[in-house]
Scaffold this motif. Structure first.
Motif, short mmCIF file in Angstrom:
data_model
loop_
_atom_site.label_atom_id
_atom_site.label_comp_id
_atom_site.label_asym_id
_atom_site.label_seq_id
_atom_site.Cartn_x
_atom_site.Cartn_y
_atom_site.Cartn_z
N ARG A 21 0.85 -1.19 0.00
CA ARG A 21 0.00 0.00 0.00
C ARG A 21 0.89 1.24 0.00
O ARG A 21 2.00 1.22 0.52
N PRO A 22 0.38 2.35 -0.50
CA PRO A 22 1.18 3.59 -0.52
C PRO A 22 1.67 4.02 0.87
O PRO A 22 2.75 4.59 0.99
N GLU A 23 0.90 3.73 1.91
CA GLU A 23 1.30 4.13 3.27
C GLU A 23 2.60 3.46 3.72
O GLU A 23 3.28 3.93 4.64
N SER A 24 2.97 2.35 3.09
CA SER A 24 4.18 1.63 3.47
C SER A 24 5.45 2.40 3.11
O SER A 24 6.51 2.12 3.67
N ALA A 26 6.20 5.50 3.85
CA ALA A 26 6.64 6.24 5.05
C ALA A 26 7.26 5.31 6.08
O ALA A 26 8.27 5.64 6.71
N SER A 53 12.05 5.07 -0.96
CA SER A 53 10.75 5.56 -1.41
C SER A 53 10.46 5.12 -2.83
O SER A 53 9.35 4.66 -3.14
N THR A 57 7.65 2.37 -3.78
CA THR A 57 6.58 2.87 -4.65
C THR A 57 6.46 2.00 -5.90
O THR A 57 5.35 1.65 -6.32
#
Length: 138
Positions: A21-24, A26, A53, A57
């Motif tokens: 997921r995109p939250e990963s 951070a 990052s 991504t």
């Protein structure tokens, strides 16, 4: 979202399984920054944050599983390797991006910041990695 605690790996390193997921992104940046701080390699933190990052991504966008694996290792006294493992066997590709494109520059950034980078095929997918070099004599 609950995350597993970071665990040391075989040689000096850290790893964590993250949801795709995109939250990963951070969470991955924090793990890399923490590892570099523990190793006294803070001068690599900004470049490490960009490299992880972009790798995470890319895996979030293209992998075929619910999770990805981040491994931050120290193969040498002045070298840090940031690797992301996913279940897609398709190798990543550097592609040309125009000024108007929102994405597509990730691997170009990794190649520009890393002293080396590559892809290791695995029986179930691949590992994409980038290495950063710090000051000698740690």
């Amino acid at each position: 979202m609950t995350m597993a605690a970071s665990r040391p790996t075989g040689h000096p390193g850290y790893s964590e399984t993250l949801p795709r997921r995109p939250e990963s992104v951070a969470v991955a940046r924090r793990l890399v920054r923490n590892a570099l701080t523990v190793w006294g390699m803070e001068e690599l933190a900004d470049d490490g944050a960009v490299v992880v990052s972009e790798l995470v991504t890319n895996a979030v966008q293209h992998a075929r599983s619910e999770v990805i694996r981040l491994v931050v290792s120290r193969p040498g006294p002045a070298t840090v390797r940031i690797g992301v493992v996913d279940r897609s066997k398709a190798p990543p590709r550097c592609r040309a991006s125009g000024d108007e494109d929102a994405g597509g520059r990730g691997l170009v950034l990794v190649a520009g910041l890393a002293s080396a980078w590559g892809t290791d095929p695995l029986p179930w997918g691949k590992r994409v990695w980038g290495e950063l070099r710090g000051r000698e004599g740690r």
